[in-house]
Scaffold this motif. Structure first.
Motif, PDB file in Angstrom:
ATOM      1  N   LYS A 110       0.827  -1.205   0.000  1.00  0.00           N
ATOM      2  CA  LYS A 110       0.000   0.000   0.000  1.00  0.00           C
ATOM      3  C   LYS A 110       0.866   1.262   0.000  1.00  0.00           C
ATOM      4  N   ALA A 111       1.944   1.229   0.783  1.00  0.00           N
ATOM      5  CA  ALA A 111       2.812   2.405   0.869  1.00  0.00           C
ATOM      6  C   ALA A 111       3.461   2.706  -0.479  1.00  0.00           C
ATOM      7  N   ILE A 112       3.837   1.665  -1.205  1.00  0.00           N
ATOM      8  CA  ILE A 112       4.399   1.859  -2.547  1.00  0.00           C
ATOM      9  C   ILE A 112       3.337   2.437  -3.478  1.00  0.00           C
ATOM     10  N   ALA A 113       2.153   1.839  -3.458  1.00  0.00           N
ATOM     11  CA  ALA A 113       1.080   2.301  -4.355  1.00  0.00           C
ATOM     12  C   ALA A 113       0.636   3.722  -4.024  1.00  0.00           C
ATOM     13  N   TYR A 114       0.692   4.083  -2.748  1.00  0.00           N
ATOM     14  CA  TYR A 114       0.327   5.444  -2.354  1.00  0.00           C
ATOM     15  C   TYR A 114       1.277   6.460  -2.979  1.00  0.00           C
ATOM     16  N   ARG A 115       2.517   6.037  -3.176  1.00  0.00           N
ATOM     17  CA  ARG A 115       3.528   6.940  -3.723  1.00  0.00           C
ATOM     18  C   ARG A 115       3.573   6.943  -5.254  1.00  0.00           C
ATOM     19  N   ASN A 116       3.272   5.792  -5.877  1.00  0.00           N
ATOM     20  CA  ASN A 116       3.394   5.758  -7.347  1.00  0.00           C
ATOM     21  C   ASN A 116       2.131   5.273  -8.066  1.00  0.00           C
ATOM     22  N   ASP A 117       1.067   4.992  -7.310  1.00  0.00           N
ATOM     23  CA  ASP A 117      -0.230   4.604  -7.874  1.00  0.00           C
ATOM     24  C   ASP A 117      -0.160   3.332  -8.724  1.00  0.00           C
ATOM     25  N   PRO A 134      -8.744   1.068   2.147  1.00  0.00           N
ATOM     26  CA  PRO A 134      -7.959   2.135   1.520  1.00  0.00           C
ATOM     27  C   PRO A 134      -7.172   2.926   2.558  1.00  0.00           C
ATOM     28  N   ILE A 135      -6.733   2.248   3.624  1.00  0.00           N
ATOM     29  CA  ILE A 135      -6.077   2.900   4.758  1.00  0.00           C
ATOM     30  C   ILE A 135      -4.644   2.394   4.875  1.00  0.00           C
ATOM     31  N   LEU A 136      -3.712   3.317   5.040  1.00  0.00           N
ATOM     32  CA  LEU A 136      -2.299   2.986   5.237  1.00  0.00           C
ATOM     33  C   LEU A 136      -1.851   3.533   6.580  1.00  0.00           C
ATOM     34  N   GLY A 137      -1.313   2.657   7.425  1.00  0.00           N
ATOM     35  CA  GLY A 137      -0.686   3.093   8.664  1.00  0.00           C
ATOM     36  C   GLY A 137       0.816   2.974   8.502  1.00  0.00           C
ATOM     37  N   GLN A 138       1.540   4.060   8.701  1.00  0.00           N
ATOM     38  CA  GLN A 138       2.995   4.023   8.543  1.00  0.00           C
ATOM     39  C   GLN A 138       3.660   4.745   9.700  1.00  0.00           C
ATOM     40  N   THR A 139       4.896   4.355   9.976  1.00  0.00           N
ATOM     41  CA  THR A 139       5.599   4.874  11.148  1.00  0.00           C
ATOM     42  C   THR A 139       6.846   5.642  10.728  1.00  0.00           C
ATOM     43  N   GLU A 140       7.005   6.820  11.317  1.00  0.00           N
ATOM     44  CA  GLU A 140       8.186   7.636  11.064  1.00  0.00           C
ATOM     45  C   GLU A 140       8.549   8.349  12.357  1.00  0.00           C
ATOM     46  N   ASN A 141       9.820   8.252  12.739  1.00  0.00           N
ATOM     47  CA  ASN A 141      10.303   8.876  13.976  1.00  0.00           C
ATOM     48  C   ASN A 141       9.489   8.456  15.195  1.00  0.00           C
ATOM     49  N   GLY A 142       9.118   7.171  15.219  1.00  0.00           N
ATOM     50  CA  GLY A 142       8.430   6.633  16.380  1.00  0.00           C
ATOM     51  C   GLY A 142       6.971   7.008  16.505  1.00  0.00           C
ATOM     52  N   VAL A 143       6.384   7.578  15.468  1.00  0.00           N
ATOM     53  CA  VAL A 143       4.968   7.951  15.505  1.00  0.00           C
ATOM     54  C   VAL A 143       4.252   7.278  14.342  1.00  0.00           C
ATOM     55  N   LYS A 144       3.173   6.572  14.649  1.00  0.00           N
ATOM     56  CA  LYS A 144       2.392   5.912  13.610  1.00  0.00           C
ATOM     57  C   LYS A 144       1.203   6.786  13.240  1.00  0.00           C
ATOM     58  N   THR A 145       1.087   7.064  11.957  1.00  0.00           N
ATOM     59  CA  THR A 145      -0.022   7.868  11.458  1.00  0.00           C
ATOM     60  C   THR A 145      -0.755   7.089  10.381  1.00  0.00           C
ATOM     61  N   THR A 146      -1.990   7.460  10.127  1.00  0.00           N
ATOM     62  CA  THR A 146      -2.768   6.788   9.088  1.00  0.00           C
ATOM     63  C   THR A 146      -3.203   7.792   8.035  1.00  0.00           C
ATOM     64  N   VAL A 147      -3.327   7.277   6.826  1.00  0.00           N
ATOM     65  CA  VAL A 147      -3.798   8.095   5.715  1.00  0.00           C
ATOM     66  C   VAL A 147      -4.763   7.239   4.898  1.00  0.00           C
ATOM     67  N   ARG A 148      -5.759   7.870   4.331  1.00  0.00           N
ATOM     68  CA  ARG A 148      -6.769   7.162   3.530  1.00  0.00           C
ATOM     69  C   ARG A 148      -6.774   7.777   2.128  1.00  0.00           C
ATOM     70  N   ALA A 149      -6.698   6.921   1.103  1.00  0.00           N
ATOM     71  CA  ALA A 149      -6.732   7.395  -0.281  1.00  0.00           C
ATOM     72  C   ALA A 149      -7.134   6.234  -1.191  1.00  0.00           C
ATOM     73  N   ALA A 150      -7.742   6.580  -2.322  1.00  0.00           N
ATOM     74  CA  ALA A 150      -8.199   5.542  -3.248  1.00  0.00           C
ATOM     75  C   ALA A 150      -7.039   4.687  -3.762  1.00  0.00           C
ATOM     76  N   SER A 151      -5.880   5.295  -3.964  1.00  0.00           N
ATOM     77  CA  SER A 151      -4.737   4.556  -4.502  1.00  0.00           C
ATOM     78  C   SER A 151      -4.200   3.509  -3.534  1.00  0.00           C
TER      79      SER A 151
END
Length: 362
Positions: A110-117, A134-151
């Motif tokens: 999902k993280a790859i597709a979010y970046r290049n569709d 359509p939800i991606l949870g990703q972690t950066e600097n010890g914080v997990k955030t979520t983003v929602r997108a069709a891709s």
């Protein structure tokens, strides 16, 4: 037992995500044909290090349709791993991805597709459910955030119960309880609707019936199929409506304290359910009926009987971390049917850390 009849006469909005589902024993053999449907000519096969041999075998069967294997998918989808995978994708000349595995691998796809569709095909081997959201949870600097997108939504998901026959019992249990968590939160979601709620109850019922059989007889093909069916329904709920306190707490514990994903969901589910039981009594009633009437206590007993982990302490969380976890959890809280109060959350976390039963009837 009194049967609860849900009311469907009110106004609601329902969005069903347009994923293609291919379900059945032996359907892993359809990967090449499904890539053709997506017009993918060279797919990068993704997996965790644990499933690298399976990914290599899949790539071999695909021949020229495989652009190679990237086997470093990691829990909580760290951004630095995604960036490495993006470089591998470009270097391989890929035009699509195949995620073979559970939540960690699906998250990377999902993280790859979010970046290049790019198109995504998932071959699910656990009960994670994230493959149909359509939800991606990703972690950066010890914080997990979520983003929602069709891709982010995978285009095609293959569910082959035979691929789950070797899923270790412990992982089957925690993965299944993780799936149940999506359904429990779905029935009291702010944007709930009768279709998602119907899927939630059926998904939990299927997993309730299948998981005890899997614990006793891990190679029971019927139970494996039923669990995968339940997981698909619960995942569809996760992708259709919003989540609340349970998922917020699990994101805090996973992203900020690096606790394992499915195990954390397993420990927390009875406690978060009990926290919201009084505020969402009517919505939760059909699920409570599946577990003897008190859903929080019933889920705790069910998890215990399955041999699931029962405490955050056993997952490696220090008691000294509980105050900080409670502080993080009440910052930017998700919508929840009961107000998210710091002291009550700290008490909830304390019980979950000890492995004590949840409060009954709260």
């Amino acid at each position: 037992m009194t049967q609860h009849t849900p009311q469907h006469s009110g106004a609601f909005t329902c969005t069903l995500n347009p994923a293609r589902i291919v379900f059945g024993a032996g359907k892993r053999g359809d990967v090449a044909a499904e890539l053709d449907r997506l017009s993918v000519t060279r797919a990068l096969v993704l997996s965790t290090p644990f499933q690298k041999a399976d990914a290599d075998a899949l790539a071999e069967t695909l021949g020229d349709k495989a652009a190679g294997v990237f086997a470093n998918a990691t829990m909580h989808t760290p951004v630095e791993i995604t960036e490495t995978a993006m470089s591998a994708y470009v270097a391989a000349g890929a035009d699509g991805v195949i995620a073979l595995g559970g939540g960690s691998t699906i998250g990377l796809g999902k993280a790859i597709a979010y970046r290049n569709d790019c198109p995504q095909l998932v071959v699910a081997t656990t009960y994670a459910g994230s493959e149909v959201t359509p939800i991606l949870g990703q972690t950066e600097n010890g914080v997990k955030t979520t983003v929602r997108a069709a891709s982010i939504l995978p285009e095609t998901v293959i569910y082959d119960p035979e691929l789950t026959l070797g899923l270790p019992v412990g992982m089957s249990v925690t993965s299944g309880l993780n799936a149940m968590a999506h359904a429990v939160e779905g029935v009291y979601a702010q944007d709930r609707n009768p279709i998602a709620s119907m899927m939630a109850v059926e998904g939990v019922r299927a997993l309730r019936d299948a998981l005890p059989v899997i614990v006793k007889t891990p190679a029971d093909a019927v139970a494996r199929g039923d669990a995968l069916y339940g997981a698909w329904l619960c995942g569809t709920v996760l992708g259709s409506v919003g989540m609340a306190l349970h998922h917020k707490l699990c994101h805090v514990l996973g992203g900020s304290f690096d606790l394992p994903h499915a195990e954390t969901h397993s420990v927390m589910l009875p406690h978060t359910t009990a926290y919201n039981a009084g505020a969402a009594k009517e919505a939760l009633q059909p699920l409570a009926d599946l577990f003897g009437g008190d859903l929080g206590v019933g889920l705790w007993q069910f998890a215990k009987e399955l041999g699931a982990p029962m405490s955050l302490r056993d997952l490696g969380l220090e008691e000294t971390d509980l105050d900080r976890a409670a502080d993080i959890a009440v910052k930017n809280p998700y919508w929840n049917p009961r107000p998210v109060e710091r002291d009550a959350i700290r008490a909830l976390l304390g019980r979950a850390w000890e492995g004590a039963p949840p409060e009954s009837g709260t």
